[in-house]
Design an enzyme around this catalytic site. Structure first.
Site, mmCIF file in Angstrom:
data_model
loop_
_atom_site.group_PDB
_atom_site.id
_atom_site.type_symbol
_atom_site.label_atom_id
_atom_site.label_comp_id
_atom_site.label_asym_id
_atom_site.label_seq_id
_atom_site.Cartn_x
_atom_site.Cartn_y
_atom_site.Cartn_z
ATOM 1 N N LYS A 48 -5.762 -10.479 -5.781
ATOM 2 C CA LYS A 48 -6.968 -10.854 -5.030
ATOM 3 C C LYS A 48 -8.131 -9.928 -5.385
ATOM 4 O O LYS A 48 -7.917 -8.779 -5.780
ATOM 5 C CB LYS A 48 -6.685 -10.866 -3.521
ATOM 6 C CG LYS A 48 -6.760 -9.552 -2.839
ATOM 7 C CD LYS A 48 -6.872 -9.715 -1.302
ATOM 8 C CE LYS A 48 -7.127 -8.340 -0.719
ATOM 9 N NZ LYS A 48 -7.580 -8.315 0.633
ATOM 10 N N LYS A 95 0.825 -1.222 0.000
ATOM 11 C CA LYS A 95 0.000 0.000 0.000
ATOM 12 C C LYS A 95 0.852 1.262 0.000
ATOM 13 O O LYS A 95 0.468 2.265 -0.600
ATOM 14 C CB LYS A 95 -0.982 -0.005 1.185
ATOM 15 C CG LYS A 95 -2.085 -1.048 1.032
ATOM 16 C CD LYS A 95 -3.321 -0.754 1.858
ATOM 17 C CE LYS A 95 -4.426 -1.761 1.546
ATOM 18 N NZ LYS A 95 -5.595 -1.641 2.407
ATOM 19 N N LYS A 144 -12.094 -4.988 -2.455
ATOM 20 C CA LYS A 144 -13.143 -3.964 -2.370
ATOM 21 C C LYS A 144 -12.759 -2.683 -3.076
ATOM 22 O O LYS A 144 -13.535 -2.029 -3.710
ATOM 23 C CB LYS A 144 -13.303 -3.571 -0.895
ATOM 24 C CG LYS A 144 -14.428 -4.195 -0.175
ATOM 25 C CD LYS A 144 -14.659 -3.398 1.102
ATOM 26 C CE LYS A 144 -14.307 -4.148 2.348
ATOM 27 N NZ LYS A 144 -12.994 -3.929 2.862
HETATM 28 P P1 ATP Z 1 -9.346 -3.278 0.596
HETATM 29 O O1 ATP Z 1 -9.489 -3.358 -0.889
HETATM 30 O O2 ATP Z 1 -9.913 -2.013 1.181
HETATM 31 O O3 ATP Z 1 -7.971 -3.612 1.094
HETATM 32 P P2 ATP Z 1 -10.359 -5.896 0.961
HETATM 33 O O4 ATP Z 1 -11.451 -6.263 0.012
HETATM 34 O O5 ATP Z 1 -9.023 -6.430 0.681
HETATM 35 O O6 ATP Z 1 -10.328 -4.353 1.151
HETATM 36 P P3 ATP Z 1 -10.462 -6.068 3.815
HETATM 37 O O7 ATP Z 1 -11.413 -5.137 4.450
HETATM 38 O O8 ATP Z 1 -9.015 -5.760 3.859
HETATM 39 O O9 ATP Z 1 -10.900 -6.348 2.332
HETATM 40 O O10 ATP Z 1 -10.674 -7.526 4.384
HETATM 41 C C1 ATP Z 1 -11.808 -7.998 5.039
HETATM 42 C C2 ATP Z 1 -11.698 -9.487 5.227
HETATM 43 O O11 ATP Z 1 -11.981 -10.129 4.006
HETATM 44 C C3 ATP Z 1 -10.329 -9.983 5.677
HETATM 45 O O12 ATP Z 1 -10.493 -11.038 6.582
HETATM 46 C C4 ATP Z 1 -9.710 -10.460 4.418
HETATM 47 O O13 ATP Z 1 -8.734 -11.448 4.622
HETATM 48 C C5 ATP Z 1 -10.914 -11.010 3.684
HETATM 49 N N1 ATP Z 1 -10.725 -10.912 2.246
HETATM 50 C C6 ATP Z 1 -10.533 -9.786 1.536
HETATM 51 N N2 ATP Z 1 -10.411 -10.062 0.234
HETATM 52 C C7 ATP Z 1 -10.520 -11.399 0.128
HETATM 53 C C8 ATP Z 1 -10.458 -12.302 -0.977
HETATM 54 N N3 ATP Z 1 -10.292 -11.862 -2.193
HETATM 55 N N4 ATP Z 1 -10.603 -13.612 -0.721
HETATM 56 C C9 ATP Z 1 -10.811 -14.063 0.527
HETATM 57 N N5 ATP Z 1 -10.872 -13.277 1.602
HETATM 58 C C10 ATP Z 1 -10.727 -11.956 1.419
#
Ligand code: ATP
Ligand code: LTN
Length: 328
Positions: free
Chosen positions: A194, A113, A197
């Protein structure tokens, strides 16, 4: 026997994705039957990167409604907002003073990041310590997360072990709880990344509030390969493997069963079935969400969570102060 405690949080950085649903929320729905479950909104973590205030406050309310719409039962879980509980930041400071610069510098999320933004915040760097505070304040036994957060749970353990050595038995040592299937759902357009969001490419990300036809289009457009056989092969068929993981997580079938079931199917047929299971699951969630989003019930849940979580975290805060030698 006393139930074990599971705890996890999600950042209100956007509408949750299929990845969040599978990696985090879906797990918590299962665990709420078995464990003492704590689920919060990591809104203080969300401000480690730029986010406009209107979007943030909208996301927070939306995420709470989505937790419940996804099946999180407020009677079985402690649900609260991190920023409603000032003890998290206070505990975090005391932990920060027992955390090394070097170990924080090794965090891959920070490296990723910070590389994206020339002027990143100090909060982005100390982020894992606040996360350790979130976990350690509640004596969590298990922290269900996606695999990307494993390193952060490990540093929480290291900090807890170090603190206990120095000051006596203050913290329980938590363990990450990571499901093998669906642990990392990948972007449908770029299965080396991955599904996230905050991703800019909307086409590769399925969001829980997407309409059925949007979901259908995104699944149909998912990048695959020219091999043409539904097969679990992360190296040569990452796109299809990702769809198998999604299907497995939502149906409970394992990857061998799926490969067998679709052995003679073409990708189009398999994609249609994957789309069907996602649409079916998400339309039920969306219905509940629409009933909840403007209801007073949400505010009651948050008020109750605020009070209960403060009570628990305050105890840990006072114990830490005492052990460190600060005035109680
Ligand atoms: P950001 O894009 O803001 O980093 P994010 O989608 O990666 O958000 P987080 O809020 O960081 O999501 O994560 C929330 C939860 O969802 C965490 O436990 C994370 O490990 C899980 N998670 C996020 N993305 C994935 C994914 N692609 N597959 C499985 N688990 C996920
Ligand atoms: N960093 C996590 C969110 C998070 C969390 C936590 C998860 C903040 N505090 C405590 C588990 C336990 C994320 O980005 N997914």
């Amino acid at each position: 026997m006393e139930k074990k405690v599971t705890l996890t949080g999600l950042q209100p950085t956007g509408v949750i994705t299929l990845g969040n649903y599978i990696g985090a929320i879906g797990q918590m729905v299962e665990y709420q039957e078995k464990y003492n479950s704590i689920l919060f909104i990591a809104d203080m973590h969300a401000i480690t990167v730029p986010i406009d205030s209107e979007t943030l406050s909208k996301n927070i309310r939306q995420l709470i409604a989505l937790y419940i719409a996804c099946g999180i039962d407020p009677d079985k879980n402690l649900i609260f907002l991190q920023s409603d509980n000032e003890f998290h930041a206070n505990i975090s400071w005391m932990l920060e003073c027992n955390t090394y610069f070097g170990e924080l510098s090794r965090m891959t999320q920070f490296k990723d990041k910070s590389a994206k933004n020339a002027n990143f915040s100090a909060g982005l760097f100390t982020y894992p310590v606040l996360m350790a505070a979130d976990i350690l304040a509640y004596d969590a036994d298990y922290v269900p997360v996606g695999v990307d957060q494993k390193q952060h749970v490990e540093i929480a353990r290291d900090i807890a072990i170090r603190f206990n050595k120095k000051y006596g038995d203050v913290f329980k040592i938590p363990e990450p709880l990571i499901r093998i299937e669906g642990t990392k759902i990948l972007d449908l357009q770029d299965p080396t990344k991955k599904m996230s969001k905050s991703s800019e490419n909307q086409k590769g990300v399925i969001r829980i509030l997407d309409d059925a036809d949007v979901i259908r289009k995104k699944v149909n457009a998912a990048v695959t390969d020219s091999i043409g056989k539904v097969n679990y092969d992360p190296i040569n068929q990452p796109g299809i493997t990702n769809l198998i993981n999604i299907y497995a997580s939502l149906t409970g079938l394992n990857k061998e069963e799926i490969a067998k079931k679709y052995a003679d199917a073409n990708y189009g047929t398999f994609k249609r079935e994957v789309g069907d299971v996602i649409i079916e699951r998400f339309s039920a969630v969306q219905e509940k969400y629409n009933d909840l989003i403007n209801s007073k019930r949400l505010d009651e849940i948050l008020d109750e969570g605020k009070e209960k979580s403060r009570e628990i975290a305050k105890k840990k805060y006072i114990l830490m102060k005492e052990k460190i030698g600060l005035r109680r």
